[in-house]
Write a protein that holds these residues in place. Structure first.
Motif: not given
Length: 351
Positions: A183-196
């Motif tokens: 079933n459709e679950v509306d919890r997908g995400t987009v992360l911005r992961i900052t690296l140094q």
């Protein structure tokens, strides 16, 4: 939103591209199949050669999804060699569930390669686990992993670097998806992961910000999981996202600087020539390129939402082209597009 409209060939990127050519098989000696991630090497570093293309494989030789462990390096002339074979039992850090290499693939300054893992135990969504991001050096050795902190089924990725800082933009498709049972679950995400980066040491994860959330996702017996896939960063800082389930392209504004989630962003275009958009790249003219999982086509869309060009890349199978396309990348000369063809297990180019 916007539908297809007329445009001159000169106004579009795809207008001048008419020929598809096979470059090389993406299948290494261990038999991994189902190529997903596609990234062009921009600078020589270690075993990475400028202009070559890295490809990640999602399936093993038994065609079990979420079990591929190899990265293949292919030259524009068709010379293919193994860049890395990752052993899930010998990783330098956690990667819940093991290794199944996804479309999330980027090459950072210094020759660091970051690739996503969404692993399964037997090729089925019921056994899918959170996975991680794997960081390899320019010789193909895994040097560290990024897990947790919102990483949950990393599915696709793009990157932006400035000096020693890199921001990874990662879509995640396993937030409650397995429990949803199709079933459709509306919890997908987009992360911005900052690296140094610090000298020759592997880049360190210093901050993670959720900049997109609420995207539709669901398990699928053929595709394992469907959710937010391709991502591309425009020059103005807008991040475009291929929302596969909703059959649209979304935009997250101020992706490099925002400190909170934009939700599912704004709708750029939906329907029309889109048919399950997966991989996404930004064309040299600033337009958005997406490949359809449903029909083997590549579609060009303006930032204003006009679908201005379409080309068929694969017409095999029934329905024609379905299930063939995933990752894509513009070549260094900015006059062609590399793409993986899952129907043939080849890296191809539209030129």
């Amino acid at each position: 939103m916007a539908a297809a409209g007329p445009a001159s060939a000169d106004a579009t990127f795809l207008g001048r591209l008419h020929h598809v050519r096979e470059i090389a098989s993406t299948v290494p000696e261990n038999g991994d199949v189902n190529p997903y991630g596609t990234a062009v090497v921009r600078r020589d570093a270690g075993r990475l050669h400028r202009g070559d293309v890295l490809v990640s494989n999602f399936n093993n030789s038994q065609n079990q999804q979420g079990t591929g462990t190899t990265l293949v390096q292919i030259s524009p002339r068709g010379t293919a060699r193994l860049f890395a074979r990752i052993d899930p039992a010998h990783l330098p850090g956690p990667c819940p569930g093991g290794v199944g290499l996804t479309t999330a693939l980027s090459i950072l300054p210094g020759g660091w390669v970051v690739v996503g893992s969404l692993p399964t135990a037997d090729g089925t969504s019921a056994t899918a686990q959170a996975g991680c991001l794997l960081v390899l050096d320019s010789h193909g050795r895994v040097r560290e992993t990024f897990a947790g902190g919102g990483i949950n089924g990393p599915w696709d990725m793009t990157a932006a670097s400035d000096g020693d800082r890199t921001d990874l933009f990662v879509t995640n498709v396993l937030n409650g998806t397995v429990a949803g049972g199709g079933n459709e679950v509306d919890r997908g995400t987009v992360l911005r992961i900052t690296l140094q980066r610090h000298g020759d040491q592997p880049p360190q994860r210093v901050q993670t910000t959720t900049i997109g959330s609420g995207f539709a996702q669901k398990t699928d017996p053929d595709a394992l999981v469907i959710g937010p896939t391709g991502v591309g960063l425009a020059k103005d800082g807008s991040l475009y996202v291929a929302d596969t389930v909703k059959n649209l392209i979304a935009v997250i504004p101020r992706a490099l600087t925002r400190t909170s989630s934009a939700g599912t962003g704004g709708d750029v275009t939906s329907g029309g020539k889109l048919n399950g958009p997966l991989g996404l790249a930004i064309a040299p003219n600033g337009h958005i390129l997406t490949v359809n999982g449903g029909d083997g086509n590549i579609v060009e869309t303006t930032p204003a939402g006009r679908q201005v060009a379409v080309r068929q890349l694969d017409s095999s199978g029934s329905p024609p082209g379905a299930g063939a396309l995933f990752g894509l990348a513009v070549d260094l000369d900015r006059d062609a597009v590399y793409f993986v063809d899952d129907a043939t297990n080849f890296l191809d180019v539209l030129h």
